[in-house]
Design a protein around this motif. Sequence first.
Motif, mmCIF file in Angstrom:
data_model
loop_
_atom_site.group_PDB
_atom_site.id
_atom_site.type_symbol
_atom_site.label_atom_id
_atom_site.label_comp_id
_atom_site.label_asym_id
_atom_site.label_seq_id
_atom_site.Cartn_x
_atom_site.Cartn_y
_atom_site.Cartn_z
ATOM 1 N N GLN A 139 0.692 -1.323 -0.075
ATOM 2 C CA GLN A 139 0.032 -0.028 0.086
ATOM 3 C C GLN A 139 0.911 1.288 0.023
ATOM 4 N N VAL A 140 2.126 1.307 0.641
ATOM 5 C CA VAL A 140 2.964 2.474 0.631
ATOM 6 C C VAL A 140 3.306 2.600 -0.861
ATOM 7 N N PHE A 141 3.922 1.613 -1.463
ATOM 8 C CA PHE A 141 4.108 1.751 -2.926
ATOM 9 C C PHE A 141 2.952 2.177 -3.796
ATOM 10 N N VAL B 46 -0.519 11.717 1.477
ATOM 11 C CA VAL B 46 0.730 11.606 2.484
ATOM 12 C C VAL B 46 0.402 11.316 3.915
ATOM 13 N N VAL B 47 -0.578 11.495 4.469
ATOM 14 C CA VAL B 47 -0.889 11.261 5.965
ATOM 15 C C VAL B 47 -1.370 9.621 5.806
ATOM 16 N N ALA B 48 -1.820 9.434 4.855
ATOM 17 C CA ALA B 48 -1.991 7.817 4.574
ATOM 18 C C ALA B 48 -1.168 6.575 4.864
ATOM 19 N N VAL B 49 -0.060 7.232 4.346
ATOM 20 C CA VAL B 49 1.186 6.268 4.559
ATOM 21 C C VAL B 49 1.425 6.171 5.842
ATOM 22 N N PRO B 50 1.440 6.780 6.909
ATOM 23 C CA PRO B 50 1.876 6.458 8.280
ATOM 24 C C PRO B 50 0.707 5.643 8.790
ATOM 25 N N PHE C 267 -13.159 7.717 9.197
ATOM 26 C CA PHE C 267 -13.337 8.260 7.608
ATOM 27 C C PHE C 267 -14.873 9.005 7.585
ATOM 28 N N GLY C 268 -15.767 8.245 8.027
ATOM 29 C CA GLY C 268 -17.134 8.816 7.829
ATOM 30 C C GLY C 268 -17.376 9.989 8.694
ATOM 31 N N ILE C 269 -16.579 10.404 10.019
ATOM 32 C CA ILE C 269 -16.768 11.410 10.776
ATOM 33 C C ILE C 269 -15.916 12.560 10.405
ATOM 34 N N ALA C 270 -14.513 12.074 9.944
ATOM 35 C CA ALA C 270 -13.770 12.987 9.462
ATOM 36 C C ALA C 270 -14.141 13.856 8.035
ATOM 37 N N GLY D 235 -5.927 5.811 4.947
ATOM 38 C CA GLY D 235 -4.938 4.479 5.076
ATOM 39 C C GLY D 235 -5.711 3.225 5.621
ATOM 40 N N GLY D 236 -6.650 3.462 6.764
ATOM 41 C CA GLY D 236 -7.250 2.316 7.013
ATOM 42 C C GLY D 236 -7.940 1.478 5.959
ATOM 43 N N LEU D 237 -8.894 2.084 5.458
ATOM 44 C CA LEU D 237 -9.332 1.315 4.091
ATOM 45 C C LEU D 237 -8.387 0.754 3.241
ATOM 46 N N LEU D 238 -7.304 1.354 2.790
ATOM 47 C CA LEU D 238 -6.386 0.802 1.991
ATOM 48 C C LEU D 238 -5.718 -0.390 2.633
#
Length: 447
Positions: free
Chosen positions: A162-164, A283-287, A312-315, A340-343
């Motif tokens: 997922q990072v790649f 970018v935030v999804a990576v960490p 995700f839904g609340i955000a 990031g969690g969904l990925l």
Amino acid sequence: MSLTARIRDRRLGAAPTRAQSMAFGASGFPVQLMGQTFSAFVVYFYVAHLGVAAEWVAAAMIAHGIVNAVLNPVVGALSDRIRTPWGRRIPWIGLGIVPLVVAFALIWMPPELPAGGLIAWFLIVVAVYDIAFVVVVLNISALFPEIFRTTEERARGNVPRQVFAIVGMILGTAGAPLLYDSIGWPGMAIALGFVCLVMFGWSFAGGMVERRGEVAASASSSMTWKDQLRYTFANRAFVPYVLGSLFVQTSIAVILAAIPFYVRYSLHAAEGESSILLGVIFVVAVPAIFLWSWVVRRTSPRAALLWAVGVFGIAVLGYLLPSGVLGAALVGVAVGVGVGGLLQLLEVVLSQIIDDDAQRTGLRREGVYFGVNGFVVKGSIVLQAIVAAWVLNASGFDAALGDSQQEAVDGGIRIMLAVVPMVFTALGWVCFWLYPIRVRDVEPVQG
């Protein structure tokens, strides 16, 4: 020993090594680099650069979407049924990589032709690209549950992939314009094609391996196409999963489509600021991928996915409030944590479903499950288009007015970016709440 013999005799008998996990994960980079470059720039290239009528390109893209969707379950079922000395998945991937990369490059390198000839070129080359893309990518995905057999292994093994993928996604949207501006479209095609070929080569040689003692693929040859679908949708976990996946991926698609409108007509910022809001999310999804890998290893796939979808839904509701790009970017930080969690988790959960199916049928049918999932999730593109058209029309949006839109347009766009994705995400959360497998691991069937 010949190369084919080395491939034939290469089998995984235990957990993959870190090097194998890293090499397998490298496949995420070329897949997303090609996919994002194609989706972001192919219409612009053929309409604005080559002068093909927009309606012809639109018709060609519809044909592309239909072919791609239908190919997924067909290729998945064939992959499960075929048995060779080299395995079920490896021959498909090995034979598909070069045609895939060549077709991708040729999309951007048409000969000098009239408009009709360019459309014919587009249809033929994209058809080859679609077939090769599904063949390669679906079989790589089908290898994931086979290589990584427990939630622990899958949580760790999916991180590099997922990072790649995110890096490829970013470079596909941000790097491609830099290349075609400096070395032209053919130069961009050759440069990106070469990079993709190198990355695929590393991944294929170092990370793509099938297991010793895998369930005999020929056993599934007794299942008709009708039986394949019946057993797939009879799986008590698959239906809530695939519907939940459709809903959350529709949410993401709507957000990506709405952000350019949001930046220009709600935040009244320069169009280029859209890249900031999109960049923050990815970018935030990576960490965040590492965070969710830690969460799922300490809970269960179902619990971790419910938390990720909830975040995700609340955000996304936060997009209702900002009046400037900085505030919207801060909202994007929270959205990126959920993305990031969904990925990280969707494929982990689907792998668990495949294990459950193997317990009931005695067959490992990764190809059919990833194929049918791919077919259903393609509906997110249709839902996104319907939502965007409905909201913009209902709010009175008129492109001819430029930046002087009616006041209702701002509210409509904020609803499209925040409320609509939240509603789809809530539907997805309910589906995942109904997901019945609550253990960390379903004991996989070995051959």
